[in-house]
Write a protein that holds these residues in place. Structure first.
Motif, PDB file in Angstrom:
ATOM      1  N   VAL A   1      64.840  33.756  29.583  1.00  0.00           N
ATOM      2  CA  VAL A   1      64.943  32.598  30.471  1.00  0.00           C
ATOM      3  C   VAL A   1      65.733  31.519  29.738  1.00  0.00           C
ATOM      4  O   VAL A   1      65.351  31.073  28.654  1.00  0.00           O
ATOM      5  N   ILE A   2      66.834  31.123  30.330  1.00  0.00           N
ATOM      6  CA  ILE A   2      67.722  30.120  29.736  1.00  0.00           C
ATOM      7  C   ILE A   2      67.088  28.742  29.910  1.00  0.00           C
ATOM      8  O   ILE A   2      66.621  28.418  31.005  1.00  0.00           O
TER       9      ILE A   2
ATOM     10  N   ARG B   1      75.625  25.954  32.726  1.00  0.00           N
ATOM     11  CA  ARG B   1      76.229  27.229  33.159  1.00  0.00           C
ATOM     12  C   ARG B   1      76.574  27.173  34.640  1.00  0.00           C
ATOM     13  O   ARG B   1      77.653  27.602  35.059  1.00  0.00           O
ATOM     14  N   TRP B   2      75.654  26.660  35.437  1.00  0.00           N
ATOM     15  CA  TRP B   2      75.864  26.570  36.885  1.00  0.00           C
ATOM     16  C   TRP B   2      77.075  25.691  37.194  1.00  0.00           C
ATOM     17  O   TRP B   2      77.909  26.029  38.023  1.00  0.00           O
TER      18      TRP B   2
ATOM     19  N   ARG C   1      66.454  24.971  30.803  1.00  0.00           N
ATOM     20  CA  ARG C   1      66.925  24.272  32.002  1.00  0.00           C
ATOM     21  C   ARG C   1      68.267  23.561  31.811  1.00  0.00           C
ATOM     22  O   ARG C   1      69.165  23.708  32.633  1.00  0.00           O
TER      23      ARG C   1
ATOM     24  N   ALA D   1      71.007  26.061  31.527  1.00  0.00           N
ATOM     25  CA  ALA D   1      71.201  26.722  32.822  1.00  0.00           C
ATOM     26  C   ALA D   1      72.009  25.828  33.765  1.00  0.00           C
ATOM     27  O   ALA D   1      72.906  26.306  34.472  1.00  0.00           O
ATOM     28  N   LEU D   2      71.723  24.556  33.768  1.00  0.00           N
ATOM     29  CA  LEU D   2      72.482  23.624  34.619  1.00  0.00           C
ATOM     30  C   LEU D   2      73.944  23.542  34.176  1.00  0.00           C
ATOM     31  O   LEU D   2      74.848  23.484  35.017  1.00  0.00           O
TER      32      LEU D   2
ATOM     33  N   ASN E   1      72.090  35.599  35.787  1.00  0.00           N
ATOM     34  CA  ASN E   1      72.316  34.508  36.725  1.00  0.00           C
ATOM     35  C   ASN E   1      72.295  33.221  35.921  1.00  0.00           C
ATOM     36  O   ASN E   1      72.293  33.264  34.697  1.00  0.00           O
ATOM     37  N   TRP E   2      72.259  32.095  36.604  1.00  0.00           N
ATOM     38  CA  TRP E   2      72.356  30.825  35.879  1.00  0.00           C
ATOM     39  C   TRP E   2      71.124  30.533  35.039  1.00  0.00           C
ATOM     40  O   TRP E   2      71.187  29.816  34.071  1.00  0.00           O
ATOM     41  N   TRP E   3      69.990  31.093  35.373  1.00  0.00           N
ATOM     42  CA  TRP E   3      68.745  30.724  34.699  1.00  0.00           C
ATOM     43  C   TRP E   3      68.153  31.825  33.834  1.00  0.00           C
ATOM     44  O   TRP E   3      67.205  31.590  33.117  1.00  0.00           O
ATOM     45  N   SER E   4      68.715  33.039  33.865  1.00  0.00           N
ATOM     46  CA  SER E   4      68.169  34.097  33.013  1.00  0.00           C
ATOM     47  C   SER E   4      69.187  35.211  32.787  1.00  0.00           C
ATOM     48  O   SER E   4      70.138  35.360  33.548  1.00  0.00           O
TER      49      SER E   4
END
Length: 145
Positions: free
Chosen positions: A57-58, A66-67, A60, A63-64, A32-35
């Motif tokens: 765990v990506i 990627r989202w 922060r 992750a943002l 997912n976006w965070w891991s």
């Protein structure tokens, strides 16, 4: 695969070492976006199975990013008298918004075909795209055609 005992690795190096020792391949099994969760599974001499997992765990900021680059793609196909729906989140690469949207459709169609063809008959030739939306704008239950 559901009956295998699971070991949690403390880091990616530990997972890789376990996989080498067990002659198993490390593959991503959830993302997912965070891991991202990586896993290796091996058989034991007694016939039982054991798997080792590591959840990365990506950070922060990454992750943002990627989202913001992710598209939600909804696809549908006929399955007998019913319609079978599939939704995938993909991160395409392109020079323009139109190119990214087109590639998102292609990637999602390929994923659904690969993952679901045996179960429901989904294929590149029978899948229709009904929504392609940036994840930052997507709202569940609201399809934009």
């Amino acid at each position: 695969m559901g009956d295998a005992a699971t070991i949690e690795a403390k880091n990616r190096s530990a997972l890789e070492a376990w996989a080498r020792a067990m002659h198993a391949q490390v593959v991503p099994v959830a993302e997912n976006w965070w891991s991202i969760t990586y896993q290796a599974e091996a058989g034991l001499p007694d016939g039982s199975r054991v798997r080792c997992r590591y959840r990365y765990v990506i950070p922060r900021q990454a992750a943002l990013r990627r989202w913001k680059r992710t598209y939600v793609v909804g696809l549908v196909h006929a399955e007998g008298q019913a319609r079978c729906h599939h939704v995938r989140q993909v991160i395409p690469v392109g020079d323009t918004e139109a190119e990214e949207r087109h590639r998102a459709e292609l990637i999602a169609s390929a994923l659904v075909t690969t993952e679901r063809h045996a179960e429901c008959g989904a294929s590149i030739s029978n899948l229709e795209v009904y929504v392609v939306e940036r994840a930052t704008l997507w709202k569940p239950g609201v399809a934009r055609y």
